[in-house]
Design an enzyme around this catalytic site. Structure first.
Site, PDB file in Angstrom:
ATOM      1  CG  HIS A  93      70.619 -44.454  86.850  1.00 34.48           C
ATOM      2  ND1 HIS A  93      71.690 -45.304  86.826  1.00 34.48           N
ATOM      3  CD2 HIS A  93      69.604 -45.144  87.459  1.00 34.48           C
ATOM      4  CE1 HIS A  93      71.352 -46.448  87.398  1.00 34.48           C
ATOM      5  NE2 HIS A  93      70.093 -46.384  87.780  1.00 34.48           N
ATOM      6  CG  HIS A 252      69.745 -47.306  92.787  1.00 34.28           C
ATOM      7  ND1 HIS A 252      70.386 -46.272  92.121  1.00 34.28           N
ATOM      8  CD2 HIS A 252      69.343 -48.175  91.835  1.00 34.28           C
ATOM      9  CE1 HIS A 252      70.373 -46.523  90.829  1.00 34.28           C
ATOM     10  NE2 HIS A 252      69.749 -47.664  90.619  1.00 34.28           N
ATOM     11  CG  ASP A 256      66.486 -47.740  89.340  1.00 28.66           C
ATOM     12  OD1 ASP A 256      67.259 -46.961  88.762  1.00 28.66           O
ATOM     13  OD2 ASP A 256      66.797 -48.912  89.650  1.00 28.66           O
ATOM     14  CG  HIS A 279      63.339 -50.981  85.599  1.00 30.13           C
ATOM     15  ND1 HIS A 279      63.383 -49.626  85.838  1.00 30.13           N
ATOM     16  CD2 HIS A 279      64.557 -51.446  85.932  1.00 30.13           C
ATOM     17  CE1 HIS A 279      64.582 -49.292  86.272  1.00 30.13           C
ATOM     18  NE2 HIS A 279      65.319 -50.379  86.344  1.00 30.13           N
TER      19      HIS A 279
HETATM   20 ZN   LIG Z   1      69.072 -47.980  88.696  1.00 31.16          ZN
END
Ligand SMILES: [Zn+2]
Length: 311
Positions: A93, A252, A256, A279
């Site tokens: 973030h 969001h 990310d 991720h």
């Molecule tokens: Zn996040």
């Protein structure tokens, strides 16, 4: 979180020039995974330095760049360091905020193992950056013009990149969760500082209430609460604070993804399409971009910044 200060980008922001923060700033708060209170300090660096971390432990200072060369495998957050043990997690973030606004050079000094989660979005970092101000530096932004396409899929998730001839970087993201408040969400944005501040940085992290015990068992999510995570129950949302956008969840995920992309050290032009990506998959794309960027060595600095950070 109720009253929010107005956040505005400086009017004279030069989008093609490198920037740093005008003055240092500090933030403190708990880490979402460690559950331990952490402090982070962000200070200016000269042009061509890039983003660096310095981790303080007792009398030891360890420097490492916020680049894919120092990315550490971790699936629930983005982790950077010299190795798995000597690293900082949940950097996405803060890195997303710097990348989204266009701060190319900064030194992030960390006393713990994790960047504080704050309210679960990139907004507190954006507010802190805009409060101290942005300084334009006498160097062009590192923009990597790619000619190749990228496609990778894994377990029903995918990520594809098509270079564009235009001046924009378009990110689209699709998520699908079998939950009455989420379902299928698909959004896209042309990423620039203004869009980032208005549409992306406020979107918070989310998690499922049913997953918490399994996470705690492996020592993760220990700091997660309604203060920093949208908590999805089987039918609804536990939080008192309303959603900041009806499609906050997918926004969001874009926030990310930009944090993961920050580890390439460069900005892109073209179309990036992510479907149910996280991720781990984001990291594969960032690795590919970073390898291309490293071939143009002048784009990336991997030399530690010449600054004194004892304070
Ligand atoms: Zn996040």
């Amino acid at each position: 979180v109720t009253e929010r200060t107005m956040i505005n980008l400086p009017k004279n922001l030069e989008l093609d020039k490198q920037c740093t923060v005008k003055h240092p700033f500090s933030l403190e708060g708990i880490g979402v995974h460690t559950g331990v209170s952490q402090r982070v300090n962000v200070s200016p660096l000269p042009a061509q330095s890039g983003i660096w971390f310095v981790k303080k432990e007792a009398d030891n200072l360890t420097y490492f760049p916020a680049l894919m060369s120092h990315s550490q495998p971790f699936n629930l957050a983005t982790c950077v360091g010299v190795n798995r043990k000597n690293s900082v997690k949940t950097v996405e973030h803060l890195l997303s905020a710097l990348y989204g606004i266009g701060v190319d050079n900064a030194l992030i000094s960390v006393e713990g193992d994790e960047i504080p989660i704050m309210d679960g979005s990139a907004l507190p970092f954006v507010e802190a950056i805009l409060k101290v101000g942005i300084k334009t530096l006498p160097a062009n932004k590192r923009i990597l013009i790619l000619k190749d396409e990228f496609y990778q899929e894994s377990h029903g998730s995918s990520i594809s990149f098509v270079p564009g001839s235009s001046k924009t970087f378009r990110v689209s993201f699709e998520i699908e969760f079998d939950h009455p408040r989420v379902g299928l969400m698909d959004r896209d944005f042309d990423i620039d500082p203004e869009t980032y501040v208005k549409e992306i940085c406020k979107a918070r992290t989310f998690g499922f209430w049913k997953d918490r015990i399994a996470l705690h068992k492996i020592g993760l999510g220990l700091g997660a609460s309604e203060e920093n995570t949208i908590i999805l129950t089987s039918k609804g949302i536990r939080n008192k604070e309303k959603l900041r956008y009806p499609d906050e969840f997918v926004r969001h995920k874009i926030c990310d993804a930009l944090g993961d992309l920050a580890l390439t050290g460069v900005y892109l032009r073209g179309n990036l399409r992510l479907s149910k990506s996280g991720h781990a998959l984001n990291r594969q794309f960032s690795k590919w971009v970073f390898e291309h960027a490293m071939k143009k060595a002048s784009l990336i600095s991997t030399r530690p910044p010449q600054v004194n950070v004892l304070a």
